[in-house]
Enzyme design. Structure first.
Site: not given
Ligand code: ZN
Length: 344
Positions: A8, A10, A168, A292
């Site tokens: 996860e 980005h 998400h 993240d």
């Molecule tokens: Zn995220």
């Protein structure tokens, strides 16, 4: 532990930034944080050095939330998804074995979403789809959740390609934030993302979607958005109020779908007791390491994971082999000792 996989993480693009109002991020976290995040989102190559320091071998990146889901114009949504997926293909070619990506899908047009997913997986080597919550399908407050949109063409394509879908978070609709009004710090990842996304996941469980597509696999971040802790109570109440499954659109109980159609990741939730409880609820084979990035720091997530007192076998599964199996990554086999940093 070297050789971890994180999924996860980005990126963004200039085109995405034109659709995305980052002001709430800046208001909540301050200008310096927002600028640093944006700088790293726009240049995925910057994460390689952080991955090296954190013992992360491979990152599966995705277009940052809300991405394509918030684009009101259907044609622009298709265009943004295509350009983001082409861009992802360009950086994964540059860093083979280090960077990979999920596809963006323009669910505003289900047929186009299916076609784009097929192109992304078969031609661009992307690893499934990442969907940022509900999709705008008209004016700002007109949206569709994944269980209510006419998406069978899309789900058939996901099932045929045998790839997972990452659900998400995105911000709840402005009209549905009364409970946190006056507390802007509770928007986004601190609180609002979890209630928005866990509700969305429960809708999928109750909708019958997994009866129609029993092999479908959905990934949730942030240790399952609270569901490992909340589902047992929900299940108990549903059992009581419905005399079992009477009246439900789904053939089975939510706990069945959670155990058979969901994976969860550690993104942004680096806490050992909830992690152990999540493993207890969903099973160790369905928990995956993630960070993240760039909203969270890779070294912080990796240090928590690496320092956790946990059997090497479990660490190896969560950090590497579960992802290897789910995404058919064909990674090199490491011994359980490698999870403790003893080499392969
Ligand atoms: Zn995220």
């Amino acid at each position: 532990m070297d050789g971890k996989v994180a999924l996860e993480e980005h990126f963004s693009t200039e085109l995405n930034n034109r659709h995305w109002n980052a002001k709430s991020e800046e208001d909540r976290n301050g200008k310096a944080y927002a600028q640093d995040v944006e700088r790293r989102l726009l240049d995925p190559r910057l994460c390689i050095a952080e991955m090296d320091r954190a013992g992360i071998e491979l990152c599966i990146l995705s277009l940052t939330s809300p991405g394509v889901q918030s684009v009101i114009d259907e044609r622009e949504a298709v265009e943004l998804a295509r350009s983001a997926n082409d861009y992802a293909h360009s950086f994964i070619k540059q860093y083979p074995g280090r960077l990979s990506a999920f596809a963006s899908v323009p669910l505003q047009d289900p047929k186009a979403a299916a076609q784009e997913l097929e192109r992304a997986v078969t031609d661009l080597e992307l690893k499934g789809a990442l969907i940022n919550g509900y999709t705008n399908v008209g004016p700002e407050e007109s949206v569709q959740y994944l269980d209510e949109a006419p998406l069978d063409e899309f789900w058939e394509c996901v099932t045929r390609l045998n790839v997972p879908v990452y659900l998400h978070p995105r911000e709840p609709l402005p009209s549905q934030t009364r409970s946190i009004r006056g507390y802007p710090e509770l928007g986004g990842s601190a609180w609002a993302f979890a209630y928005e996304t866990s509700s969305h996941a429960v809708r999928l469980m109750l909708s019958g979607l997994f009866d129609r597509y029993p092999t479908l696999q959905v990934i949730l971040g942030h240790l399952g958005e609270g569901l490992p802790f909340m589902l047992p109570r929900m299940q108990h109440r549903l059992d009581e109020q419905r005399e079992g499954q009477k009246g439900s659109k789904a053939k089975r109980r939510p706990s069945y779908y959670f155990a058979n159609n969901f994976y969860i990741t550690t993104s942004g939730h680096f806490h050992t007791k909830p992690f152990l409880e999540a493993i207890e609820q969903i099973g160790v084979e369905r928990v995956l390491f993630s960070v993240d990035y760039p909203y969270e720091q890779m070294d912080m997530g990796a240090r928590w994971f690496d320092d956790m007192r946990l059997e090497n076998e479990i660490k190896l599964r969560v950090g590497r082999t579960n992802a290897d199996r789910l995404f058919s990554l064909d990674l090199e086999t490491l011994s359980a000792g490698a999870a403790a940093g003893f080499g392969s």
